[in-house]
Design a protein around this motif. Structure first.
Motif, PDB file in Angstrom:
ATOM      1  N   ILE B 122       0.844  -1.194   0.000  1.00  0.00           N
ATOM      2  CA  ILE B 122       0.000   0.000   0.000  1.00  0.00           C
ATOM      3  C   ILE B 122       0.879   1.243   0.000  1.00  0.00           C
ATOM      4  N   GLY B 123       1.968   1.183   0.759  1.00  0.00           N
ATOM      5  CA  GLY B 123       2.871   2.328   0.823  1.00  0.00           C
ATOM      6  C   GLY B 123       3.456   2.682  -0.522  1.00  0.00           C
ATOM      7  N   SER B 124       3.678   1.684  -1.380  1.00  0.00           N
ATOM      8  CA  SER B 124       4.262   2.015  -2.681  1.00  0.00           C
ATOM      9  C   SER B 124       3.199   2.374  -3.699  1.00  0.00           C
ATOM     10  N   SER B 125       1.976   1.862  -3.514  1.00  0.00           N
ATOM     11  CA  SER B 125       0.996   2.098  -4.571  1.00  0.00           C
ATOM     12  C   SER B 125       0.028   3.240  -4.257  1.00  0.00           C
ATOM     13  N   LEU B 126      -0.209   3.503  -2.976  1.00  0.00           N
ATOM     14  CA  LEU B 126      -1.152   4.578  -2.662  1.00  0.00           C
ATOM     15  C   LEU B 126      -0.650   5.956  -3.131  1.00  0.00           C
ATOM     16  N   PRO B 127       0.616   6.300  -2.926  1.00  0.00           N
ATOM     17  CA  PRO B 127       1.075   7.600  -3.429  1.00  0.00           C
ATOM     18  C   PRO B 127       0.900   7.744  -4.939  1.00  0.00           C
ATOM     19  N   VAL B 128       1.124   6.654  -5.654  1.00  0.00           N
ATOM     20  CA  VAL B 128       0.953   6.693  -7.110  1.00  0.00           C
ATOM     21  C   VAL B 128      -0.498   6.992  -7.451  1.00  0.00           C
TER      22      VAL B 128
END
Lengths: 719, 335
Positions: B122-128
């Motif tokens: 989630i940490g890598s995909s939520l900002p995107v």
């Protein structure tokens, strides 16, 4: 209004900053799309094709297979040479005493001892040498139930490994039965150390009694029970004689053992890093593996490349391992695997030059692309025919032809088969009698599947119709049985009717014996179970209509979600169900094992003692020719008599790449690729430049009565 | 105002608990075994049993409470209190390695992608997704309000009808069609933009446009309706009678009221856009969070399902709260 615009501009600014911070490295030398996203990079825990492929980039085993040789020859890798000898080992019982036969003689077993001599320039990516101990550590991980290795069977080829696994399992059960207050981290750690000791020195006889002084615990572990299956006398047959010498005792002569040593799950891992990410769970006592050790910041690998970037579901990047011993063989410095899930998006990315190799083309129009390539071949018919006659593989034929975008699609035979499972239980799950419990019924149903229509009209990539489980031509020295003839092979309508009649009378005969009358239309409605995605519905429609027209039975299609489908298969909650299987190593047993009684992958619940006995016999047969005969007989039983499954077709892989620009992909039917051997050229290359399979002396085409067989593409495996 | 905000914040944990309970009950009921490879080699049964125990998957309630403990940070606090975390850090220092990463709100491991934790995913995909979503909403606001105002000024004119048509298309066309058409037009036929991926500004443009289209269309309709209402109101006539310029009347007076329905739409819309679109992410292979919603359920990856749902719910509740605060800020009648 202006008050509202302020946060808006702030947002735009923020966007700019975020984009500015987020950047990607330049394009890698070789970019390819893997079969799917990586599930894990931990060698001992993997089982998916995409994971195994990435492992070959990152790690290196004792040996490797030469994907550019037709025999899939075993070559040195970390081991520069090895010796094999046979020994007769005395069998010992649980108490450490000798096992006697009826005459009172000491019983022995034939073992194979492999001594591997590791090269001294094999290095991990941090510069430290790869030692025999690294392999012992990795393989021990594979044997531990804690790791839950899907390929535990391979590790169990090592003498004592299965017992070690069971011992650890027993120790864990014993631990879990203790009161909660007596279970803690320290205890769990001690339990693990005990298991490691057992691995090295064995666990039966005096040694074990000395270690486990508490009689209650000893009894719980079965240490005083002569029949305990997991007690080992000499420990597991794997030890590091010194840093450069590894000795492995295989519990029975296994002709394909080296082939298995080249398999990804058998690759070493770097203990100093990996063990930091394994911690005992105080409640269950098991060693929990935290996946994070495979991340670029931690991972240490010994293969041609090292992992430098891994962004979840986005991309992976590999750079040459500066310490790899065989860097001369590498023609590229970096590899990138972007994560593109949608197959249409993959093709677009290929067409715009973003990627060099698509390893699994699944777009709906791939059949049309393949037709276009065949049309191009037709334009150069004479040359293509001549090259085929000389035994060139598809990629080298392409390189002889003038470059054309139609040549970018490739269909090559794969090491797998598609089939329909029959439920072999006596009763169906709803309590009804299972009409498929009679082998004659299964034979009749297999004979009437229109494989030609499936291959030609549904799949449309010229896959080979299947009559056996093992794909023909895929294993050196083995040709599978011909199997039952099928309606689709009849050259004339009369003959077709004849085969259909034969099948129908088989069915009626069986129905009478089962007390179901003699009218096929009264046969219970046949349910075909399949999972929704992946085009299985179209295949099911053809199969169902073949059964309706040829046998006169009624059918019903049952589509389910993948997870539910899987559940139904496991619980035999089906009559007939679609299935597929890919082989792992170069031996028919990689396919035949799935029909063994009680095998974890025997979804059919088929059980035939004769078949099992043949596999057991083959497993200990030392003579390779005799061994293949035994396996042939086993496969003949399931493909001509018992038919627990009806083979439909042998899979093909569909690749996309420019043969004039990319070298290093093989068309060998074992479906293994070594992406680190790739080379991308700026200028178009001609024949003879690329790493490719050498021309093969053409095998005579056997005639299975199919006039279209000769139309098939330049696939090297022919029936 | 402050008390409202505090009350709403105090409600948050309870709403989340209800969502958590409902989702877990449903996810638990989904058939299939989360530990099994749907199409792969099966580890032996006893190994699967051990794994089930390890992940607390053997009983609903043990999973319910253990997951609740780690996801809410209670577990972290407990480990902090017992000194477990300090011990870990010390042993890591002794061994000379970096201590392993601990999350306060630990959403668990992914069962499907074994090397990742849900927090990392989630940490890598939520900002995107958030970047893409905010960009799409900003773009949608510009386009939507512009088109809406134009339509409202001259109702039933050619311009009005054409924006109506475009808006209708935007609302009705699924985004995989818009996305694919954009990709074919500007990625392949006129190769101005890359066909997908993530990382450079040019890669952002096509997915942003595709994602903003339906939002822009909806905002345009809302603005038009609001503007037509507002332009017929008495205070607009007063403003015109005072001799204000038409621009001032439109943007200073009318739009301010017409914007209110748009604002209340923005809360859920921003949450929706920020948490990603499965379709747009798939077409442009954007590594966002939208795909996890679908994949997690399909793989029955329990930890992932729960993690994604909890994050999404929190985001939705907070954004709605933010919109309510903004509302009071724009419209003084609301307190």
């Amino acid at each position: 209004m202006t008050r509202l615009l302020v946060p808006l501009f702030a947002l735009v600014l923020l966007l700019g900053v975020v984009i500015g911070l987020d950047s990607s490295p330049p394009r890698a030398d070789f970019v390819f799309i893997n079969a799917s996203d990586i599930n894990t990079l931990d060698p001992q825990r993997m089982s998916w094709m995409q994971d195994l492929r990435a492992t070959r980039i990152l790690f290196e085993g004792l040996v490797q297979t030469d994907i550019f040789s037709w025999g899939f020859d075993v070559q040195p890798a970390v081991a520069e040479r090895w010796e094999i000898r046979r020994v007769e080992e005395p069998l010992v019982n649980a108490m450490g005493g000798p096992v006697l036969d009826e005459q009172g003689e000491q019983r022995t077993a034939t073992r194979e001892v492999y001594t591997f001599f590791l090269r001294d320039n094999a290095k991990w990516s941090n510069g430290s040498p790869v030692t025999a101990g690294d392999f012992v550590y990795a393989w021990r991980r594979g044997m531990l139930p804690d790791t839950a290795s899907p390929y535990m069977k391979f590790f169990e080829l090592v003498r004592g490994a299965a017992q070690f696994h069971q011992l650890r399992q027993a120790m864990l059960s014993e631990y879990q039965a203790r009161p909660r207050a007596e279970r803690n981290r320290a205890e769990a750690e001690a339990l693990y150390r005990e298991a490691v000791d057992a691995f090295e020195i064995g666990m039966s006889g005096e040694a074990a009694r000395a270690r486990f002084s508490d009689p209650v615990r000893r009894a719980r572990l079965g240490l005083d029970d002569e029949s305990s299956p997991w007690l080992l006398d000499n420990g597991v047959g794997m030890r590091a004689i010194d840093d450069r010498t590894l000795e492995i005792t295989v519990y029975r002569p296994t002709p394909y053992f080296l082939d298995i040593c080249a398999f990804g799950t058998m690759y070493p891992v770097y203990e100093p890093v990996v063990s930091r990410f394994e911690e005992p769970n105080p409640v269950t006592g098991t060693l929990v593996i935290l996946g994070a050790w495979t991340k670029p910041e931690h991972i240490v690998s010994n293969g041609p490349f090292e992992l430098t970037l891994w962004r979840f579901r986005r991309d992976m990047r590999f750079e040459q391992n500066p310490h790899y011993w065989n860097r001369d063989a590498l023609k590229i410095r970096s590899i990138e695997i972007p994560s593109i899930e949608d197959s249409n998006a993959q093709v677009l990315a290929y067409q715009t030059g973003r990627i060099d190799w698509m390893s699994n083309v699944e777009v709906a129009y791939r059949g049309a692309m393949w037709e276009a390539k065949k049309a191009y071949y037709e334009e150069h018919k004479e040359l293509v025919e001549e090259l085929r006659a000389k035994g060139y593989d598809q990629f080298e034929i392409d390189r002889h032809l003038p470059p054309d975008s139609r040549l970018h699609i490739h269909v090559i035979p794969a090491f797998g088969s598609y089939f329909y499972n029959f439920n072999c239980n006596d009763k169906l799950n709803d309590g009804r009698d299972n009409p498929f419990r009679d082998a004659r019924v299964r034979r009749a149903f297999s004979m009437t599947i229109d494989r030609k229509a499936i291959v030609r009209d549904v799949r449309r990539i010229d896959e080979r119709k299947a009559y056996s489980l093992t794909p023909p031509g895929s294993v050196a020295g083995y040709e599978p049985p011909r199997g039952l003839r099928s309606v689709c092979d009849a050259p004339t309508p009369e003959e077709r009717r004849e085969i259909a009649d034969e099948a129908r009378s088989l069915l009626i005969e069986a129905m009478r014996d089962m007390g179901m009358g003699s009218d096929p239309s009264r046969f219970p409605t046949v349910e075909l179970l399949f999972n929704q995605e992946g085009g299985h519905d179209l295949i099911a429609q053809v199969v169902a209509s073949s059964w309706e027209t040829n046998l006169g039975v009624s059918t019903r299609l049952v589509a389910k979600d993948l997870q539910v489908f899987r559940d139904d298969l496991k619980n035999q909650n089906f009559m007939t169900a679609r299935a597929g299987w890919y082989g792992d190593y170069g031996d028919p047993s990689t396919f035949l094992g799935v029909n063994r009684t009680g095998d974890g992958n025997n979804d059919r619940n088929y059980s035939n003692p004769v078949y099992d006995a043949l596999l057991d016999k083959a497993a200990i047969e030392a003579d390779p020719v005799r061994r293949m005969e035994l396996l042939y007989e086993a496969e003949r039983i399931i493909m001509e008599e018992d038919l627990p499954m009806a083979p439909v077709f042998h899979y093909s892989n569909v690749y996309m790449f420019d043969p004039h620009r990319l070298s290093g992909i093989t068309s060998h039917p074992r479906s293994v690729q070594n992406p680190f051997l790739a080379q991308v050229f700026d200028e178009p290359i001609g024949p003879g430049v690329a790493r490719a399979l050498p021309p093969r002396s053409p095998t005579p085409q056997s005639d299975n009565g199919d006039p279209e067989a000769s139309d098939s593409p330049p696939s090297e495996a022919s029936r | 105002m402050m008390s409202t905000i505090l009350r709403r914040l105090a409600q948050l944990p309870f709403i989340l608990l209800v969502i958590y309970t409902l989702t877990l009950t449903l996810a638990w009921a989904v058939p299939g075994d989360p530990l099994e490879n749907p199409e792969g080699r099966q580890p032996p049964a006893e190994v699967q049993e051990a794994m089930r125990a390890q992940y607390n998957l053997d009983s609903f309630w043990s999973f319910y409470f253990s997951y609740l403990k780690s996801a809410t940070g209670v577990q972290y606090l407990a480990d902090l209190a017992t000194g477990e975390i300090r011990r870990e850090a010390e042993s890591a220092r002794e061994a000379g390695v970096a201590p392993r990463q601990r999350y306060i709100f630990d959403l668990g491991p992914s069962l499907q992608y074994r090397d990742w934790r849900v927090n990392e995913m989630i940490g890598s995909s939520l900002p995107v997704s958030a970047t893409l979503g905010i960009a799409a909403i900003v773009l949608a606001l510009f386009i939507g309000i512009g088109a809406g105002v134009i339509g409202a000024v001259k109702p039933n004119s050619f311009l009005d009808i054409s924006t109506l048509v475009i808006a209708l298309i935007g609302i009705s066309l699924p985004s995989f069609v818009i996305g694919t058409v954009l990709l074919l037009l500007f990625g392949v036929l006129l190769p101005i933009f890359p066909t997908g991926g993530w990382g450079s500004p040019s890669q952002m443009i096509l997915p942003t446009v595709a994602l903003s289209f339906p939002f822009a269309a909806y905002i345009a309709r809302l603005t038009r309706m609001g503007m037509i209402d507002a332009l017929g109101a008495d205070y607009i006539r007063t403003a015109r009678a005072k001799g204000l310029s038409e621009n001032k009347v439109l943007f200073k007076h009318a739009l301010k009221n017409a914007f209110l329905p748009v604002l209340s739409f923005l809360g859920p819309a921003t949450a929706l856009a920020m948490t990603g679109s499965f379709v747009v992410e798939r077409v442009f292979f954007v590594p966002g969070i939208g795909q996890h919603f679908v994949n997690a359920v399909r793989n029955k990856d329990l930890f992932m399902i729960m993690g994604v749902v909890l994050v999404f719910s929190t985001l939705l509740i907070l954004l709605n709260l933010l919109v309510d605060i903004l509302y009071a800020f724009v419209d003084p009648r609301i307190q």
